[in-house]
Write an enzyme that holds these catalytic residues in place. Structure first.
Site, PDB file in Angstrom:
ATOM      1  CD  GLU A 102      47.999  43.644  34.720  1.00  0.00           C
ATOM      2  OE1 GLU A 102      48.278  44.601  35.182  1.00  0.00           O
ATOM      3  OE2 GLU A 102      47.073  42.876  34.692  1.00  0.00           O
ATOM      4  CD  GLU A 200      43.113  46.150  40.160  1.00  0.00           C
ATOM      5  OE1 GLU A 200      44.316  45.851  40.200  1.00  0.00           O
ATOM      6  OE2 GLU A 200      42.585  45.755  39.024  1.00  0.00           O
TER       7      GLU A 200
HETATM    8 ZN    ZN Z   1      45.216  45.441  38.295  1.00  0.00          ZN
END
Ligand code: ZN
Length: 1002
Positions: A102, A200
């Site tokens: 993504e 993240e």
């Molecule tokens: Zn992300």
């Protein structure tokens, strides 16, 4: 970007709470009605055309002939058009491949090969929303915009990104993971793991709620894709190879595995034509092997245990355990009933589980419904003591038995159905996005998305089922809970060594990788690191990307007329809007007379005011909120905002309830208050790892303006610690005694002004009711302002009073000062902020500072903090009289502070172009012109005194900003020593800071 697992009920299940419609002609919906099943358009065939009167839209379902791609168009008279494409992504390992993909597809594509077109488009468009999400079993790319040309531009970039991404090796290193020298220019510095998703996810897994929800899903559905972490387990991420990433794209990002959704008033034919020409015509059909099989049903319940890191902020250190019973709901029984059932069982002080688990103060609430193919239902507690484990299990089982025996009160069922009616009528500005997320999960597994939209049908079916069989709900509870053998009892407890073990595991993983390297591999890594650095530092040519021009922006704003009047001597702003049968009421209560020592209690006061035993009665009439709110204006600088909304027919009842709250607030129930305190303290503690940047910014601003100081008191670390302190008090009578003192200042007509938004037809009635209400609550008649003769509810057109400047220092005693604060936190990443005192909205330099913050974010800070630094995000913004730098989930701490400073030098050296300024203007205007719901029109004027005239003046100054004015304000406000500034960092133990006496360590 990753969709977080939504833990609160009602968010993942009742997505239609944000649905809305516009009060306009129905031309777009009528046009769409002319399509016919079987009709061929640009390679697609229309399958079905359905009107959905509840939501004022026409749904058109299509299929792409060659590839089998599915398409749903929701035609609706809403200018805020939305596009989304979702792919079914079903990973079978923990490497986070869908999540890294993504990120990587957004790094450049065939037609748009420049680096990071997605982030660049943020500055070349007037989009109202742009994002991408990785869920457990799909990945979604949505955007929305009010501009037709912009829609085509963004569509082109999105299609190319998703179907024809470059997926360069360098992109994979930057976004996924890589081994690199700690200092990339020094080959002797140690090798470490880097990468945006790697960091993240380390951040995401420092959030205990997230850790728990992830385990719960993995263990309840262990046998297929839900048994793995789609976002990526930090230590499994370095097992992913670039080849695997490319393979996953080839097999999952194919039109035959895609679902397209468009929404709004733009014509469907144009969308279909563009999607066919730019993407689908280049593919042939495949058979994507992405279907998710049902989870095999267990024949006996299971138990499991996991650990987490201890929470320094926990309201009670001895109560840090979580326990949950989770049930897999295999049968395809409609989600609507399950959602209703979960609200009835869990939500609000009158629900059975609230009474058996929360009221006895065993812990705070925890429940979840997850977005998976087969539903699940979880009930349990967090913040409980370990020794209560067995007791909690028993209580859950007993409570379910009681529900089966006694059912639910009819009023509660009615209140809930009423709430659904309100939610359908209430208009938000992101209707398209709400729809897209509401249907995503069901559609992903080939359910019928149109059926889901027929909410009234579901309500009617539910009512019928209940009428035919009064024990309908009880039987569901028996079947889906008591008799269900696919049940998981999962407990979680803190482990003092948790963080240490994690650090050790990462170190071992790293050493294993490093030891396998030859000298030439290491040389290779060093060179690749330098290559990445040089690519990242290169001036980027984005000219291949489409862009709107500054001249495409409307030169003037649309005026929002309001009328000013009084009700019972209190000033009122009336704003007539197409509110779809709803009335919105607000009251701003000034805090100016409130003694300093009471201010910390205000948030608690706000939530305790509506703490009454018959709270659910409120829900059946109106929706209430009382919020601490801080505003800048001349008349009052600080206040509490009361707000409520109701269906027109319930208007008298709504004001009756307010009178009740004003005249006889209940501040005597210590037990209820304790529950409230425990829940707020837990909520605050939970929020830090997710919103750490907000806490850092709030803290950094604390010593700079009176507003900043109050923000910290109301919602910063100071409030977190205060609530923790209160939660630890054995006796709350002292606190209870404080609340009526606050009430005298806040719930006092002398300190109030009000606002009403409603339809023109209902306005006089609303004004009359408001006048009655004010007369009822006047505490002391002789204190009242003299009421002008002949008054009653009066309304007159406002005479425009333009405030030329708002002062930053409303409190004459406030002295801004420099302050650097560090909060040691039990997580592995930092949140960093620096605030600089500048000027308020009305000042002539504000526009330049505003554009400057965007230029710095887009052209410097993003590159330095995210791309090179490996933080999840970072940037600058203006507001509240401050210029604020921040970073989010940042592996660096003090280095980031020097990056902030370097960004100022960068601006002052003038290394940006006219194109950069134009892009920043587009990005500022897309925020300035973002759509406003009818319920919120006129609120800028009401809350902050920002009139349409002030907005227009600001707009003109924004257009006029030049390179010279940017360099000028950067020097004048942001240069070292120019203005007072504050700094705050939340993060792990930090030796540099410890040794530096200029820091206050908390
Ligand atoms: Zn992300």
């Amino acid at each position: 970007m990753q969709a977080s697992n939504d833990l609160s009920l009602g968010k993942s299940s009742f997505q239609w709470q944000n649905l809305s419609w516009r009060f306009r002609s129905t031309s777009a919906t009528e046009r769409a009605l002319q399509y016919q099943a079987g009709q061929k358009i640009s390679g697609f065939t229309v399958k079905e055309v359905v009107t959905v009167p509840d939501l004022f839209l026409t749904a058109v379902k299509l299929t792409h002939d060659n590839t089998g791609a599915q398409y749903l168009h929701a035609a609706r008279d809403d200018k805020n058009n939305l596009f989304s494409v979702q792919l079914r992504t079903t990973p079978m390992d923990n490497t986070g491949v869908p999540h890294i993909l993504e990120h990587t597809v957004l790094c450049g594509s065939e037609k748009y090969p420049c680096r990071d077109p997605f982030f660049k488009m943020l500055n070349r468009s007037l989009s109202t929303f742009m994002n991408a999400f990785t869920a457990s079993d799909f990945t979604m790319y949505p955007f929305s915009t009010q501009n037709g040309k912009d829609f085509q531009n963004l569509l082109s970039v999105y299609l190319d990104a998703v179907f024809f991404p470059c997926l360069r090796e360098l992109d994979f290193w930057q976004e996924g993971w890589r081994l690199e020298n700690e200092n990339p220019t020094d080959p002797t510095s140690p090798l470490v793991f880097k990468g945006v998703v790697f960091n993240e996810m380390k951040g995401a897994f420092s959030d205990n709620e997230r850790v728990y929800a992830q385990h719960l899903q993995n263990k309840l559905y262990p046998d297929h894709t839900y048994g793995v972490v789609s976002g990526g387990e930090p230590l499994a991420i370095p097992d992913l190879s670039w080849e695997q990433l490319k393979h996953f794209h080839a097999t999952h990002y194919h039109p035959s595995n895609a679902r397209f959704f468009t929404y709004g008033d733009l014509p469907l034919e144009q969308h279909l034509k563009q999607i066919q020409e730019e993407a689908l015509s280049k593919f042939e059909r495949t058979e994507p092997d992405t279907a998710v099989p049902n989870q095999p049903h267990w024949d006996r319940p299971r138990e499991d245990h996991v650990t987490c890191s201890p929470d320094a902020m926990a309201p009670d250190a001895a109560k840090q355990n979580t326990l949950c019973m989770s049930y897999l709901i295999t049968d395809t029984f409609e989600g609507f009933t399950l959602s209703l059932l979960s609200s009835l069982m869990i939500s609000g002080p009158n629900s059975p589980f609230y009474k058996t688990l929360i009221e006895p103060k065993i812990g705070t609430n925890f429940s979840s419904v997850v977005g998976t193919k087969e539903a699940s239902f979880s009930i349990g507690l967090q913040g409980m003591a370990e020794e209560d484990t067995e007791k909690v299990k028993q209580i859950i089982v007993q409570t379910i038995d009681e529900i089966i025996a006694n059912g639910f009160e009819e009023e509660r069922i009615e209140a809930l159905l009423h709430k659904i009616e309100i939610q359908m009528k209430h208009q938000s500005t992101s209707f398209g996005l709400s729809l897209a997320s509401y249907i995503a999960s069901c559609w992903n597994h080939d359910g019928d998305p149109v059926q889901l939209l027929k909410i009234s049908d579901s309500v009617a079916q539910f009512r019928q089922a209940l009428k035919d069989n009064p024990r309908f709900l009880q039987e569901k509870v028996l079947h889906y809970f008591k008799d269900n053998t696919h049940r998981l009892t999962l407990s979680m407890s803190p482990d003092e060594a948790y963080l240490e073990k994690q650090v050790k595991a990462e170190e071992e993983k790293l050493q294993k990788k490093v030891q396998a390297l030859s000298e030439s591999d290491k040389k290779d890594i060093y060179e690749k690191g330098l290559e990445l650095l040089s690519v990242q530092s290169k001036i980027q040519d984005a000219s291949c990307l489409p862009a709107l021009k500054v001249s495409d922006i409307e030169p003037t704003i649309a005026v929002t007329p309001v009328e000013m009047g009084t009700a019972g001597g209190v000033p009122v702003q009336y704003c007539e809007q197409p509110t779809n049968g709803m009335v919105y009421f607000r009251a701003m209560c000034s805090l100016n007379t409130l003694p300093e020592d009471l201010k910390l209690y205000v948030p608690l006061f706000c939530s305790s005011v509506i703490m009454k035993s018959n709270v659910y009665l409120y829900a059946s009439i109106t929706q209430f909120a009382i919020r601490k709110s801080i505003v800048h204006s001349q008349s009052d600088s600080q206040g509490v905002l009361l707000s409520s909304s109701c269906l027109e027919r319930n208007l008298p009842d709504m004001f009756h309830l307010w009178s009740d709250i004003f005249n006889s607030p209940h501040f005597d129930d210590e037990e209820r208050l304790r529950v409230l305190v425990m829940m707020s303290a837990q909520e605050l503690a939970n929020g830090i790892s997710y919103s750490g940047h907000m806490y850092a910014m709030t803290r950094a601003a604390r010593s700079l303006t009176p507003t900043g100081e109050l923000q910290e008191t109301f919602g910063g670390m100071e409030q977190v610690k205060f609530m923790k302190r209160i939660a630890e008090m054995p006796d709350l009578t002292q606190v209870l005694r404080t609340l009526p003192r606050i009430k005298r200042h806040i719930l006092n007509p002398l300190n109030m002004r009000c606002a009403v938004n409603s339809t023109p037809q209902k306005m006089s009635d609303a004004a009359g009711q408001l006048d009655n209400f004010m007369s009822n609550v006047a505490s002391n008649k002789k204190d009242r302002k003299p009421v002008p003769p002949g008054s009653g509810p009066s309304r007159k057109l406002i005479t425009v009073r333009t405030a030329s400047t708002f002062k930053l220092d409303l409190c004459p005693n406030f002295k801004p000062c420099q302050m650097k604060t560090f909060f040691p936190m039990p997580f592995p990443i930092n949140f960093v902020s620096e605030c600089i005192r500048t000027v308020p909205f009305t000042h002539e330099d504000y526009a330049s500072l505003n554009i400057l913050s965007r230029v710095m974010t887009a052209k410097y800070l993003h590159r330095e903090i995210r791309e090179k630094g490996g933080a999840y995000g970072g940037g600058a913004r203006v507001g509240g009289g401050l210029f604020t730098f921040y970073s989010y989930r940042d592996p660096n701490s003090v280095q980031t502070l020097s990056t902030f400073r370097k960004s100022v030098d960068w601006v002052r050296s003038g290394q940006f172009t006219q194109q950069d300024i134009d892009e920043a203007k587009l990005s500022v205007f897309s925020a300035v012109d973002s759509p406003v719901a009818p319920s919120n029109k006129g609120m800028g004027r009401f809350l902050s005194g920002i009139t349409d005239e002030l907005k227009q003046a600001h707009r003109e100054r924004l257009f006029a900003v030049t390179d010279k004015s940017l360099v000028d304000v950067a020097g004048r406000y942001l240069g070292i020593g120019q203005r007072t500034c504050g700094v705050a960092i939340l993060g792990p133990e930090n030796d540099t800071i410890k040794k530096d006496p200029s820091w206050v360590v908390k």
